[in-house]
Design an enzyme around this catalytic site. Structure first.
Site, short mmCIF file in Angstrom:
data_model
loop_
_atom_site.label_atom_id
_atom_site.label_comp_id
_atom_site.label_asym_id
_atom_site.label_seq_id
_atom_site.Cartn_x
_atom_site.Cartn_y
_atom_site.Cartn_z
N HIS A 140 0.90 -1.17 -0.09
CA HIS A 140 -0.01 -0.03 -0.07
C HIS A 140 0.81 1.10 -0.01
CE1 HIS A 140 -3.25 -2.67 1.98
NE2 HIS A 140 -3.30 -2.88 0.70
N HIS B 118 -11.36 -10.69 -4.92
CA HIS B 118 -10.98 -9.31 -4.61
C HIS B 118 -10.37 -8.87 -5.77
CE1 HIS B 118 -9.70 -6.06 -2.29
NE2 HIS B 118 -8.81 -6.63 -1.63
N GLU C 209 -8.19 -6.04 -5.86
CA GLU C 209 -6.85 -5.35 -5.66
C GLU C 209 -5.93 -5.89 -6.39
OE1 GLU C 209 -6.36 -4.81 -1.50
OE2 GLU C 209 -4.79 -3.40 -1.82
N ASP D 195 -2.75 -6.86 -5.89
CA ASP D 195 -2.08 -7.96 -5.44
C ASP D 195 -2.63 -9.19 -5.81
OD1 ASP D 195 -3.73 -6.65 -3.54
OD2 ASP D 195 -2.76 -7.70 -2.01
N HIS E 107 -11.69 -6.44 2.96
CA HIS E 107 -11.59 -5.02 3.32
C HIS E 107 -11.84 -3.71 2.19
CE1 HIS E 107 -7.32 -4.17 1.68
NE2 HIS E 107 -7.71 -5.23 1.12
N ASP F 289 -8.30 -12.20 1.53
CA ASP F 289 -7.43 -11.20 2.51
C ASP F 289 -7.69 -11.78 3.88
OD1 ASP F 289 -5.73 -9.85 0.96
OD2 ASP F 289 -7.09 -8.40 0.61
N TYR G 72 -1.45 -7.77 10.57
CA TYR G 72 -2.34 -7.66 9.67
C TYR G 72 -3.88 -7.15 10.19
CZ TYR G 72 -4.34 -8.51 5.22
OH TYR G 72 -4.99 -8.53 3.88
N HIS H 257 -3.01 -14.46 1.07
CA HIS H 257 -1.46 -13.98 1.64
C HIS H 257 -1.03 -15.00 2.78
CE1 HIS H 257 -1.37 -10.28 -0.67
NE2 HIS H 257 -2.29 -9.76 -0.04
#
Ligand SMILES: Cc1cc2nc3c(=O)[nH]c(=O)nc-3n(C[C@H](O)[C@H](O)[C@H](O)COP(=O)(O)O)c2cc1C
Length: 474
Positions: free
Chosen positions: A23, A79, A81, A83, A147, A166, A194, A227
């Protein structure tokens, strides 16, 4: 190289030993990370998530070792995002007609990153299923704001694997894939870090969502995150931890952090800590110079603490800039049920300490008396600091803030001492920001204790700036 996960499920992700910034530079990944993608080969071939954009090429090369890309029937994006969905462009360039299953919100964020509205999206909602043959199904569960608005989880029947994305993950890199194979202390540290740094703002959503998932009464043999490790040994242990952490978690711990130009405020911090220890030797006290310590570690310590002391000398009438930045982070993380107070040295008119107190109050902390010292503290001033520490220790030990607990059961085991006290909270159904009447909304001058019906109609959600009508009771 792919790794066997269970039956016909293989890990086709990417390890990232060297990443240290996530991030932007907001999250220091001191133990690296991994981007977990999974390939399921039943009657239908399914790819769950991809990897970070920077590994797109490697991902395709590795995946082609496993499967002819043209035989992938479905892509699931839990998700959007970068990554996790970052390698989509590279993948879809090769198999442009493959359907992508995702939430309605994900279409917006996938298009926002990849700019391919012509891709074949199939929107799914909580409870929707996808038959993948051999008597197995995928069941989708939306997890908005855990998130991002687009987040969801995918559950595979029979194999009983929850692909949680996540949630329940951690930035942790190891050649081993499963939780029982890695160093447990390292793993725990990365899990709580995290949660503290990413999920704390959404804590009010965590418990209801976990209850909703448990309500499906599905067995869980593994939790395959996006992750870090796959939870194979006692997989619901991390679910139990999330319930604990989401419930205004705190230990008997106090965190002190400060910034200081010539060590005067540092001297105050040391003396305050001595006073706390004198009065309450059982409490763990940790002190950090914000300029010298890992910010995410300090935030994790605050997450674990019942209270925080924030120190800064006055510079040009205001607090030192790193302290101001940290207070902004604390506001965003929306810690609840914690105490705070400010301290610092000044030369003439001061200013920093009062500003910190106001900012801490705006961030939702329960404020105790602050302490100021002029120039370098002498013996008497240091004695005052120790006395201040004693007062803080007594006040915070004798009058603990009450923790509202939420009843939950996992595997029919009720958690202890649970009582429901949250009935008046309201949640924004667009961005999931939560209005908590106990806290009020300091930035819009809504006093703590204000019932939702008394909140003015002009109130705008601090998360998405929409009006009161988008809120529902939690
Ligand atoms: C660049 C600079 C700006 C300062 N501005 C102020 C100020 O606006 N008001 C004030 O009361 N003291 C001001 N001071 C004095 C410091 O607050 C004072 O020296 C304090 O004891 C420093 O504590 P520290 O060693 O913890 O940084 C300033 C000092 C410096 C070096």
């Amino acid at each position: 190289m792919a790794i066997h996960v269970k039956n016909n499920i293989r890990w086709v992700g990417q390890r990232d030993w060297e990443v240290r910034d996530f991030h932007g530079t907001e999250y220091k990944t001191l133990q690296g990370s991994s981007y977990n993608s999974y390939l399921i080969r039943e009657a239908k071939n399914v790819l769950i998530d991809t990897v970070d954009k920077k590994f797109s090429r490697d991902f395709i090369v590795n995946l082609e070792q496993e499967i002819d890309l043209n035989t992938i029937d479905y892509i699931i994006i839990n998700h959007a995002e970068e990554d996790h969905a970052g390698a989509l462009s590279e993948l879809m360039a090769r198999i442009p007609n493959t359907p992508i299953y995702c939430t309605a919100n994900a279409i917006d964020s996938i298009n926002g990153h990849h700019h391919h509205p012509e891709w074949h999206f199939i929107t799914v909602k909580t409870g929707d299923t996808l038959d993948i043959g051999n008597g197995k199904q995928l069941i989708f569960v939306e997890t908005p704001m855990l998130h991002w608005p687009d987040s969801m989880m995918t559950y595979m029947t029979q194999d009983a694997v929850l692909f949680s994305n996540d949630a329940f993950g951690q930035h942790y890199c190891d050649e081993h894939l499963f939780n029982d194979e890695v160093d447990q202390t390292e793993l725990y540290e990365q899990c709580i870090r995290y949660y503290a740094n990413i999920l704390t703002p959404f804590s009010r959503l965590v418990t209801p969502k976990i209850n909703e998932i448990l309500g499906f009464n599905l067995p869980v043999s593994m939790i395959a995150t996006s992750h870090g490790i796959v939870w194979r040994d006692n997989p619901t242990q991390i679910v139990e931890k999330y319930l604990e952490w989401a419930n205004d978690y705190q230990e008997d711990r106090i965190t002190i952090f400060y910034d200081s130009m010539s060590s005067n405020t540092r001297m105050m911090a040391d003396a305050i800590a001595q006073g706390i220890h004198d009065t309450d030797p059982a409490v763990a006290v940790k002190i950090y110079n914000i300029s010298r310590h890992d910010k995410n570690e300090i935030l994790t310590q605050i997450f674990r603490s019942k209270g925080v002391l924030v120190g800064s000398s006055t510079m040009n009438n205001v607090m030192m800039p790193k302290i101001a930045g940290m207070l902004e982070e604390l506001t965003g993380l929306r810690f609840r049920n914690k105490r705070a107070s400010a301290f610092g040295s000044f030369g003439w008119t001061g200013g920093a300490v009062d500003r910190i107190q106001t900012r801490l109050m705006d961030a939702g902390f329960d404020i105790s008396l602050s302490l100021k010292a002029k120039w370098r503290p002498d013996g008497d001033a240091l004695a005052d600091c120790r006395e201040h520490g004693r007062k803080i220790a007594r006040e915070w030990a004798l009058h603990p803030l009450t923790t509202p607990t939420i009843p939950v059961t996992i595997n029919d085991k009720p958690t202890t001492g649970a009582t429901e006290t949250q009935s008046q909270s309201m949640i924004c159904n667009v961005c999931q920001w939560v209005y908590d009447p106990a806290l009020g909304e300091p930035l819009q001058n809504v006093a703590p204790g204000t019932a939702w019906s008394d909140v003015p109609d002009s109130f705008l959600c601090p998360g998405c700036a929409l009006g009161k009508s988008v809120f529902d009771p939690m």
